[in-house]
Design a protein around this motif. Sequence first.
Motif, PDB file in Angstrom:
ATOM      1  N   VAL A  84       1.081  -1.202   0.088  1.00 15.07           N
ATOM      2  CA  VAL A  84      -0.206   0.053   0.141  1.00 15.07           C
ATOM      3  C   VAL A  84       0.843   1.169   0.053  1.00 15.07           C
ATOM      4  O   VAL A  84       1.697   1.451   0.888  1.00 15.07           O
ATOM      5  CB  VAL A  84      -1.052   0.014   1.026  1.00 15.07           C
ATOM      6  N   TYR A  85       0.511   2.173  -0.955  1.00 19.12           N
ATOM      7  CA  TYR A  85       1.601   3.328  -1.166  1.00 19.12           C
ATOM      8  C   TYR A  85       1.486   4.186  -0.100  1.00 19.12           C
ATOM      9  O   TYR A  85       0.557   4.823   0.422  1.00 19.12           O
ATOM     10  CB  TYR A  85       1.131   3.976  -2.397  1.00 19.12           C
ATOM     11  N   LEU A  86       2.778   4.529   0.537  1.00 13.12           N
ATOM     12  CA  LEU A  86       2.933   5.450   1.537  1.00 13.12           C
ATOM     13  C   LEU A  86       3.696   6.764   1.011  1.00 13.12           C
ATOM     14  O   LEU A  86       4.644   6.711   0.402  1.00 13.12           O
ATOM     15  CB  LEU A  86       3.760   4.942   2.651  1.00 13.12           C
ATOM     16  N   VAL A  87       3.060   8.028   1.023  1.00  9.58           N
ATOM     17  CA  VAL A  87       3.480   9.267   0.837  1.00  9.58           C
ATOM     18  C   VAL A  87       4.952   9.345   1.622  1.00  9.58           C
ATOM     19  O   VAL A  87       4.790   9.075   2.636  1.00  9.58           O
ATOM     20  CB  VAL A  87       2.717  10.371   1.053  1.00  9.58           C
ATOM     21  N   PRO A  88       6.020   9.682   0.891  1.00  5.37           N
ATOM     22  CA  PRO A  88       7.130   9.727   1.496  1.00  5.37           C
ATOM     23  C   PRO A  88       7.340  10.833   2.531  1.00  5.37           C
ATOM     24  O   PRO A  88       6.443  11.910   2.463  1.00  5.37           O
ATOM     25  CB  PRO A  88       8.355   9.940   0.486  1.00  5.37           C
ATOM     26  N   THR A  89       7.998  10.687   3.650  1.00  7.50           N
ATOM     27  CA  THR A  89       7.893  11.824   4.831  1.00  7.50           C
ATOM     28  C   THR A  89       9.247  12.979   4.458  1.00  7.50           C
ATOM     29  O   THR A  89      10.186  12.435   3.899  1.00  7.50           O
ATOM     30  CB  THR A  89       8.178  11.168   6.085  1.00  7.50           C
TER      31      THR A  89
ATOM     32  N   VAL B  94     -14.842   3.200   2.916  1.00 11.66           N
ATOM     33  CA  VAL B  94     -14.564   3.724   1.496  1.00 11.66           C
ATOM     34  C   VAL B  94     -12.950   3.637   1.513  1.00 11.66           C
ATOM     35  O   VAL B  94     -12.392   3.134   0.678  1.00 11.66           O
ATOM     36  CB  VAL B  94     -15.301   4.901   1.110  1.00 11.66           C
ATOM     37  N   LEU B  95     -12.315   4.213   2.440  1.00 10.01           N
ATOM     38  CA  LEU B  95     -10.834   4.184   2.316  1.00 10.01           C
ATOM     39  C   LEU B  95     -10.257   2.615   2.427  1.00 10.01           C
ATOM     40  O   LEU B  95      -9.365   2.358   1.559  1.00 10.01           O
ATOM     41  CB  LEU B  95     -10.134   5.387   3.418  1.00 10.01           C
ATOM     42  N   LEU B  96     -10.679   2.025   3.170  1.00 10.16           N
ATOM     43  CA  LEU B  96     -10.238   0.600   3.231  1.00 10.16           C
ATOM     44  C   LEU B  96     -10.299  -0.028   2.011  1.00 10.16           C
ATOM     45  O   LEU B  96      -9.435  -0.763   1.396  1.00 10.16           O
ATOM     46  CB  LEU B  96     -10.950   0.001   4.526  1.00 10.16           C
ATOM     47  N   ALA B  97     -11.583   0.219   1.303  1.00 13.66           N
ATOM     48  CA  ALA B  97     -11.603  -0.442  -0.072  1.00 13.66           C
ATOM     49  C   ALA B  97     -10.603   0.120  -0.882  1.00 13.66           C
ATOM     50  O   ALA B  97     -10.127  -0.784  -1.887  1.00 13.66           O
ATOM     51  CB  ALA B  97     -13.108  -0.055  -0.567  1.00 13.66           C
ATOM     52  N   ALA B  98     -10.481   1.380  -0.888  1.00 12.13           N
ATOM     53  CA  ALA B  98      -9.227   1.948  -1.716  1.00 12.13           C
ATOM     54  C   ALA B  98      -7.863   1.239  -1.388  1.00 12.13           C
ATOM     55  O   ALA B  98      -7.174   1.062  -2.542  1.00 12.13           O
ATOM     56  CB  ALA B  98      -9.008   3.231  -1.540  1.00 12.13           C
TER      57      ALA B  98
ATOM     58  N   ARG C 255      -3.762   2.172  -2.703  1.00 11.42           N
ATOM     59  CA  ARG C 255      -3.595   3.476  -2.412  1.00 11.42           C
ATOM     60  C   ARG C 255      -4.800   4.067  -1.521  1.00 11.42           C
ATOM     61  O   ARG C 255      -5.952   3.420  -1.743  1.00 11.42           O
ATOM     62  CB  ARG C 255      -3.224   4.317  -3.779  1.00 11.42           C
ATOM     63  N   GLY C 256      -4.568   5.315  -1.272  1.00  9.76           N
ATOM     64  CA  GLY C 256      -5.599   5.926  -0.278  1.00  9.76           C
ATOM     65  C   GLY C 256      -6.411   6.877  -1.431  1.00  9.76           C
ATOM     66  O   GLY C 256      -6.222   6.747  -2.618  1.00  9.76           O
ATOM     67  N   LEU C 257      -7.183   7.647  -0.727  1.00  7.42           N
ATOM     68  CA  LEU C 257      -7.969   8.707  -1.424  1.00  7.42           C
ATOM     69  C   LEU C 257      -7.056   9.859  -1.493  1.00  7.42           C
ATOM     70  O   LEU C 257      -5.993  10.116  -1.105  1.00  7.42           O
ATOM     71  CB  LEU C 257      -9.226   9.054  -0.446  1.00  7.42           C
ATOM     72  N   GLY C 258      -7.823  10.999  -2.497  1.00  6.42           N
ATOM     73  CA  GLY C 258      -7.170  12.134  -2.790  1.00  6.42           C
ATOM     74  C   GLY C 258      -7.968  13.176  -3.178  1.00  6.42           C
ATOM     75  O   GLY C 258      -9.088  12.863  -3.424  1.00  6.42           O
ATOM     76  N   ALA C 259      -7.491  14.335  -3.448  1.00  9.62           N
ATOM     77  CA  ALA C 259      -8.397  15.514  -4.119  1.00  9.62           C
ATOM     78  C   ALA C 259      -7.502  16.245  -4.718  1.00  9.62           C
ATOM     79  O   ALA C 259      -7.787  16.485  -5.896  1.00  9.62           O
ATOM     80  CB  ALA C 259      -9.308  16.138  -3.018  1.00  9.62           C
ATOM     81  N   SER C 260      -6.527  16.996  -4.017  1.00 14.75           N
ATOM     82  CA  SER C 260      -5.603  18.108  -4.462  1.00 14.75           C
ATOM     83  C   SER C 260      -4.882  17.366  -6.085  1.00 14.75           C
ATOM     84  O   SER C 260      -5.043  18.342  -6.742  1.00 14.75           O
ATOM     85  CB  SER C 260      -4.891  18.534  -3.702  1.00 14.75           C
ATOM     86  N   GLY C 261      -4.338  16.255  -5.960  1.00  5.90           N
ATOM     87  CA  GLY C 261      -3.864  15.822  -7.144  1.00  5.90           C
ATOM     88  C   GLY C 261      -4.623  15.856  -8.351  1.00  5.90           C
ATOM     89  O   GLY C 261      -4.114  16.049  -9.348  1.00  5.90           O
TER      90      GLY C 261
ATOM     91  N   CYS D  17      -3.427  16.529   0.742  1.00  5.40           N
ATOM     92  CA  CYS D  17      -4.088  17.444   1.265  1.00  5.40           C
ATOM     93  C   CYS D  17      -4.710  16.633   2.489  1.00  5.40           C
ATOM     94  O   CYS D  17      -4.379  15.530   2.897  1.00  5.40           O
ATOM     95  CB  CYS D  17      -5.069  17.942   0.400  1.00  5.40           C
ATOM     96  N   THR D  18      -5.785  17.334   2.917  1.00  4.12           N
ATOM     97  CA  THR D  18      -6.494  16.586   3.961  1.00  4.12           C
ATOM     98  C   THR D  18      -6.935  15.025   3.768  1.00  4.12           C
ATOM     99  O   THR D  18      -6.715  14.248   4.578  1.00  4.12           O
ATOM    100  CB  THR D  18      -7.844  17.154   4.597  1.00  4.12           C
ATOM    101  N   SER D  19      -7.344  14.737   2.359  1.00  2.00           N
ATOM    102  CA  SER D  19      -7.734  13.462   1.897  1.00  2.00           C
ATOM    103  C   SER D  19      -6.555  12.617   1.723  1.00  2.00           C
ATOM    104  O   SER D  19      -6.336  11.469   2.418  1.00  2.00           O
ATOM    105  CB  SER D  19      -8.415  13.522   0.609  1.00  2.00           C
ATOM    106  N   GLY D  20      -5.580  13.028   1.110  1.00  2.00           N
ATOM    107  CA  GLY D  20      -4.423  12.180   0.697  1.00  2.00           C
ATOM    108  C   GLY D  20      -3.458  11.889   1.817  1.00  2.00           C
ATOM    109  O   GLY D  20      -2.735  10.914   2.296  1.00  2.00           O
ATOM    110  N   GLN D  21      -3.234  13.125   2.850  1.00  2.00           N
ATOM    111  CA  GLN D  21      -2.275  12.892   3.788  1.00  2.00           C
ATOM    112  C   GLN D  21      -2.984  12.531   5.080  1.00  2.00           C
ATOM    113  O   GLN D  21      -2.778  11.443   5.535  1.00  2.00           O
ATOM    114  CB  GLN D  21      -1.450  14.334   3.835  1.00  2.00           C
ATOM    115  N   ALA D  22      -3.899  13.541   5.699  1.00  2.84           N
ATOM    116  CA  ALA D  22      -4.324  13.402   7.083  1.00  2.84           C
ATOM    117  C   ALA D  22      -5.204  11.981   7.064  1.00  2.84           C
ATOM    118  O   ALA D  22      -4.936  11.139   7.993  1.00  2.84           O
ATOM    119  CB  ALA D  22      -5.390  14.481   7.439  1.00  2.84           C
ATOM    120  N   LEU D  23      -6.132  11.872   6.135  1.00  5.15           N
ATOM    121  CA  LEU D  23      -7.087  10.792   6.109  1.00  5.15           C
ATOM    122  C   LEU D  23      -6.193   9.380   5.921  1.00  5.15           C
ATOM    123  O   LEU D  23      -6.157   8.332   6.301  1.00  5.15           O
ATOM    124  CB  LEU D  23      -8.207  10.942   5.487  1.00  5.15           C
ATOM    125  N   SER D  24      -5.841   9.454   4.650  1.00  6.46           N
ATOM    126  CA  SER D  24      -5.046   8.114   3.980  1.00  6.46           C
ATOM    127  C   SER D  24      -3.713   7.700   4.669  1.00  6.46           C
ATOM    128  O   SER D  24      -3.599   6.752   5.146  1.00  6.46           O
ATOM    129  CB  SER D  24      -4.856   8.288   2.509  1.00  6.46           C
ATOM    130  N   GLY D  25      -2.916   8.916   5.017  1.00  6.62           N
ATOM    131  CA  GLY D  25      -1.680   8.684   5.621  1.00  6.62           C
ATOM    132  C   GLY D  25      -1.850   8.386   7.061  1.00  6.62           C
ATOM    133  O   GLY D  25      -1.418   7.462   7.873  1.00  6.62           O
TER     134      GLY D  25
END
Lengths: 196, 177
Positions: free
Chosen positions: A82-87, B26-30, B36-42, B138-146
């Motif tokens: 699962v892809y991790l955004v690098p820190t 939904v995030l777990l399904a992704a 990979r996780g969810l995102g928006a800003s990309g 952003c909040t989706s790709g970093q905070a939530l998914s990460g």
Amino acid sequence: MNAPLYKYGMFGDEMSLLIAFVIGIGFGFFLERAGFGSARKLVSQFYLDDMAVFKVMFSAIVTAMLGVTYLGWMGVLDVDLVYLVPTYLGPQILGGLLLGVGFVVGGYCPGTSVAALSTGRVDGMAYALGIFAGTIVYGESYTAIKDFVNAGARGALTLPEAFNLPWGVVVFAVVLVAVGGFYGATLIERRVGGAK
Amino acid sequence: MSEYEPSPGDSPYMNPYLAGVGLGLVLLAAFVLMGRGLGASGAFSSTVAWLMSVFAPAHAQASEYYQGYLSDGTHPLKAWLVFEVLGVMAGALFSGLLAGRVRLSVEKGPRVSNGPRLAAAFTGGMLMAIGAHLARGCTSGQALSGGALLNAGSWAFMLMVFVGGYATAYFMRWQWR
């Protein structure tokens, strides 16, 4: 079953775009259900009288985190794939600050602005135009700030690795922080909301 | 175009914990389907890179930043996040229609008129876009998914979002309270 399915070649790129659309529908549906198409609802988090942002976000994080953890332990999901955004600690700290400021100034974050504009919020549309403008500003200044953007690269780094703790211990700590946070957030809402 | 006022026919918002669990699934399904996780800003970045390649092709060609979105040979809009964000639009519209919340309106506090509110929304979007690029999400790709993957940078980022928000709230009272 071997997951992530896409990484194990269970389907191709075309199918992945269809899945993206379907997952997006679920994402947008729950954002709007929670009230996150409303800037007033979102910024209330920062005026302490409605902490739904924290509650929704941490319920989602805990749900997905426990799912990943259990599916990993069961051998169903290969968590390393699962892809991790690098820190990059410095840029991420400054970026987070800017996002927080932009959240209260604009009323949204990128995902919630999409939910807002598709339900007719004109300020959500203005916000999205602002994202386009900001992206161009960033793109045009990229050469000048490139060194800072790529400073302090730590690669894919998890909290258990950073603090040298077992995965399960960090998961447990996050659950405790979430549950304690839910309790505290409700207390604060009552106090601040009741004082109005 | 008026301020958004809930009307008696509107459904109340979903319980935040339930909505959060739904979002988490939904995030777990992704994670399980895509790795990979969810995102928006990309999705916005891909769109800007595409617009640049159409309207200023030479400039887009010369820019290291835009080439990051353009150089792999596939159409920049044929990106996972672009399709995901189109889904977000559809899903939010569906939920809004079900609840009777779809209305051409402006979200704001009682003391501000539409002009300053829209200008602030635009400015906030700009700040957010620059911040999301620095943070690589952003909040989706970093905070939530990460956050769910216990990503160290995501947790540092998330903490700073709250710090930035609370530090700014007092100065934005004119807009919201």
